[in-house]
Scaffold this active site. Structure first.
Site, PDB file in Angstrom:
ATOM      1  N   ARG A   1      33.678  79.292  12.823  1.00 52.17           N
ATOM      2  CA  ARG A   1      32.347  79.892  12.881  1.00 52.17           C
ATOM      3  C   ARG A   1      32.355  81.406  12.697  1.00 52.17           C
ATOM      4  O   ARG A   1      31.637  81.931  11.863  1.00 52.17           O
ATOM      5  CB  ARG A   1      31.668  79.550  14.224  1.00 52.17           C
TER       6      ARG A   1
ATOM      7  N   TYR B   1       8.536  80.968   3.001  1.00 51.37           N
ATOM      8  CA  TYR B   1       7.883  81.861   2.045  1.00 51.37           C
ATOM      9  C   TYR B   1       8.837  82.382   0.976  1.00 51.37           C
ATOM     10  O   TYR B   1       8.428  82.649  -0.147  1.00 51.37           O
ATOM     11  CB  TYR B   1       7.251  83.052   2.769  1.00 51.37           C
TER      12      TYR B   1
ATOM     13  N   HIS C   1      26.380  72.121   7.737  1.00 49.25           N
ATOM     14  CA  HIS C   1      26.443  73.112   8.827  1.00 49.25           C
ATOM     15  C   HIS C   1      25.430  72.764   9.917  1.00 49.25           C
ATOM     16  O   HIS C   1      24.319  73.311   9.951  1.00 49.25           O
ATOM     17  CB  HIS C   1      26.174  74.508   8.279  1.00 49.25           C
TER      18      HIS C   1
END
Length: 747
Positions: free
Chosen positions: A33, A123, A79
């Protein structure tokens, strides 16, 4: 049944289980990670996001796709750690002010250098950048890297991407793992490629020699690295501190004045720290560290940084700039810790070992690539040889195909010369057919061959292709058998990447002397410090006080005449002394409210009460009296309170005791102590012993078991000292003078 269950119980030490579990967790965070892999310089979330975009076909030359689609697909397939971490990684990889080489081409609001966040993922849109497609994800279909199962073993993902440049150096890295953190600065792509080529030509190259190609970091925000001589040690060990400062110039503006214009900022100032820099600059004016700044404006835009600091006429612009370097984040430190996962373990490496790992990785990629290419070229060669051979006996092959009852029969004849069941025009044709020995692959190619391949030009092209294939085989074998040949191929690719994507260096590297501030002597002037009963304090000019003297004396508990260079000494009930510079106090208009002393010192109004306040200059010339609730008294030389610390102990107190009275003994003749039970004791001031501030003092009045001191009064001969007790007035200077440590008289 019980016996079977008992046999499955494994007894172990709890501490051993916790230790193993924590180590497993820590290594998972470190490797899976938080830390990048030294080979591709990517964290798992970055690698998975780029690979998912590649799989979705969102190339640099294709239309943008919604970020939400990318995030959702990455989370569902590779993930499973939440959409926020994936989108954050996607956003950072698109920001050219954070990454030297953006790997994502973002469309929409992806944040700004001033700390504005990106718009919601629903968006924004994104696609791979050209360099990500060509230098990070190319040849994934050529079996260059190992693929491993994803978290639920329903998909395959690459263990590492076949990145062709040292991304760990080019884009840097930062991350916090368990017990360790990485912080790698960014470097110039062209310089790093030159360094890699230099290493491939001379694997014995040392750090000093490498720095001839990679002289230092190259931050996307530009700026200046000011400690060039320290970079050798940093790049040798992989750890250290890089000093960076923004790039500023002094420009003439209208009115004959000058302005400091900041055009580049330190990399560490990205985001909210730009606003903090503006606030810190404003604070320099508020705290009167400088009076030369008259206006601050941030004119930055998408075209670049431009922060204008206007100065008053006649100001020393260079001295103000040095002040900004010293007191704000215009000059800052970038902590370097080049930690990455190498061969499955976290390791701190210098610049040469990082390049060594990268080059070794490139040789592995090249070996796998050209091994696969050689295999394919040999398969192609086999087919081409079969087709060329087939052209020479094409009439026989046509006869075999026309005489066969099935494809299987025709294939058996071509491969093994089996003619049973096939009708031939002549015995000679059958004899010739028994001599055929094509390979299985050649036979399949012949059976699939189209008739137009028999055209003369097509036959010539077939022979030309065969010659090209033989040439490719020789080249591939040469690359695989000779390391120098493989190095030439890798270097050729690197030069092509440099030619296409390299840019000029942005960060200047130099040895810059530390900024020196020439402190201008502050002109001394008389001030009046006003403090009301709520602890709000302000400093005003003496002329302002004179015009408002009556109101000032009426509205404030303390009216203290002092110098602007003096400090205010505030004594509290807990035995603390708080010193506040008069210059740090807000000044200005008489009707301004002022500032609580909590904001100017470590005074805590929740547990402390102000007992006495005076200018330190006046305190030093006096003896300071202390009286406690338990009846202890003493006087201390005021010079003991001239200390450098803003907060210190003014008087030592016994367990559970607190101060009830503090004051300067200036002309006082007697001390009157009053208790809660109504006892009064008046003694001469000469009976109060002088002690150090670290002493508790001596008993001033003897108290009953439940009694305690409520007030103490220092009186001159002229003071009447009126107080009231049970609605009766008590004239303090008419009390009988007694002895210290007695009970006194009751009223």
């Amino acid at each position: 049944m019980t016996e079977k269950i008992r046999e499955q119980i494994i007894e172990t030490e709890y501490s051993d289980v916790m230790q193993k579990s924590y180590i497993d967790y820590a290594m998972s965070v470190i490797v899976a990670r938080a830390l990048p892999d030294v080979r591709d310089g990517l964290k798992p979330v970055q690698r998975r996001t780029l690979y998912d975009m590649h799989e979705l076909g969102i190339r640099y030359d294709k239309p943008y796709r919604k970020s939400a689609r990318i995030v959702g697909d990455t989370m569902g397939k590779y993930h499973p750690h939440g959409d926020a971490s994936i989108y954050d990684a996607l956003v950072v990889m698109s920001q050219d002010f954070k990454k030297s080489v953006p790997l994502v081409d973002g469309h929409g609001n992806f944040g700004s250098i001033e700390g504005d966040g990106a718009a919601a993922m629903r968006y924004t849109e994104a696609r791979l950048s050209q360099i990500a497609q060509e230098a990070y994800l190319a040849d994934l279909d050529k079996d260059l890297v190992d693929f491993i199962p994803n978290f639920d073993e329903t998909e395959k993902e690459p263990e590492v991407l076949p990145v062709r440049i040292p991304n760990l150096l080019v884009n840097g890295a930062d991350g916090i793992a368990v017990g360790m953190a990485t912080s790698i600065p960014q470097h110039n792509l062209g310089e790093v490629i030159d360094g890699v080529i230099a290493y491939m030509k001379n694997p014995e190259i040392n750090t000093r020699q490498m720095m001839e190609y990679i002289p230092g970091p190259d931050f996307p925000t530009g700026g200046i690295v000011t400690n060039r001589d320290e970079l050798l040690a940093i790049y040798s060990t992989g750890a250290g501190k890089i000093k960076i400062r923004g790039k500023a110039s002094i420009e003439k503006i209208k009115g004959g004045r000058e302005a400091i214009v900041v055009s580049e900022i330190p990399y560490t100032m990205i985001g909210a720290n730009i606003g903090k820099f503006l606030n810190d600059t404003y604070a320099l004016v508020e705290s009167k560290k400088t009076s030369d700044i008259v206006d601050i404006s941030n004119m930055s835009s998408k075209d670049g940084i431009r922060i204008v600091i206007e100065l008053k006429r006649g100001a020393d612009a260079q001295n103000v700039l040095n002040l900004l370097y010293r007191k704000t984040r215009l000059e800052d430190t970038f902590g370097v810790n080049m930690l990455a996962v190498a061969e499955g373990k976290p390791e701190t490496m210098g610049i040469v070992p990082i390049i060594r790992h990268h080059v070794n990785f490139q040789y592995e990629l090249a070996t796998r690539k050209y091994t696969n290419l050689l295999k394919k070229e040999k398969e192609k060669k086999e087919i081409q040889e079969g087709l060329i051979k087939a052209v020479d006996v094409i009439d026989l092959i046509i006869e075999i195909l026309r005489g066969s009852r099935s494809v299987k029969m025709a294939r058996a004849c071509l491969v093994d010369g089996i003619t049973e069941g096939i009708r031939f025009k002549s015995e000679q044709s059958e004899k010739d057919a028994r001599l055929l020995h094509f390979t299985q692959r050649q036979a399949d190619a012949i059976l699939q061959m189209r008739m137009y391949r028999l055209i003369g030009l097509e036959i010539e092209q077939l022979r030309a292709d065969y010659e090209k294939t033989m040439q490719n085989i020789q080249e591939d074998m040469d690359i695989l058998e000779h390391r120098a040949s493989m190095a030439r191929v890798i270097i050729r690719d690197l030069k092509e990447i440099k030619k296409t994507f390299a840019r000029k260096r942005r960060t200047l590297i130099d040895n810059v002397a530390e900024a020196v501030i020439e402190e201008k002597p502050i002109e001394e002037q008389e001030m009046v410090v006003l403090m009301d009963r709520f602890g709000y304090v302000k400093a005003i000019d003496l002329s302002v006080y004179d015009r408002n003297q009556e109101a000032a004396d009426k509205e404030n508990k303390y009216v203290i005449h002092c110098s602007n260079l003096d400090r205010l000494a505030v004594f509290s009930s807990t035995g603390q002394l708080h010193l506040i510079k008069v210059l740090d106090m807000p000044g200005g208009k008489f009707r301004d409210k002022g500032t609580p002393i909590d904001n100017l010192s470590k005074f805590d109004s929740a547990r402390e009460r102000i007992l006495f306040a005076e200018a330190l200059g006046a305190v030093k010339e006096s003896k300071v009296f202390f009286g406690t609730r338990a009846g202890y008294i003493k006087q201390v030389d005021g010079a003991e309170f001239d200390v450098s610390r803003y907060s210190s102990i003014a008087s030592k107190l016994g367990q559970g005791d607190e101060l009830v009275a503090v004051g300067t003994i200036r002309g006082a003749e007697t001390l009157v102590m009053e208790t809660k039970s109504g006892y009064f004791l008046r003694i001469p001031v000469s009976d109060i012993p002088e002690k150090k501030k670290a002493a508790v003092g001596v008993i001033g009045i003897k108290l009953g078991r439940a009694d305690r001191v409520s007030q103490m009064y220092l009186l001159t001969d002229q003071e009447g000292g009126l107080t009231s007790l049970h609605n009766k007035k008590v004239v303090l200077n008419r009390l009988h003078i007694g002895s210290r440590a007695t009970k006194g008289v009751k009223r």
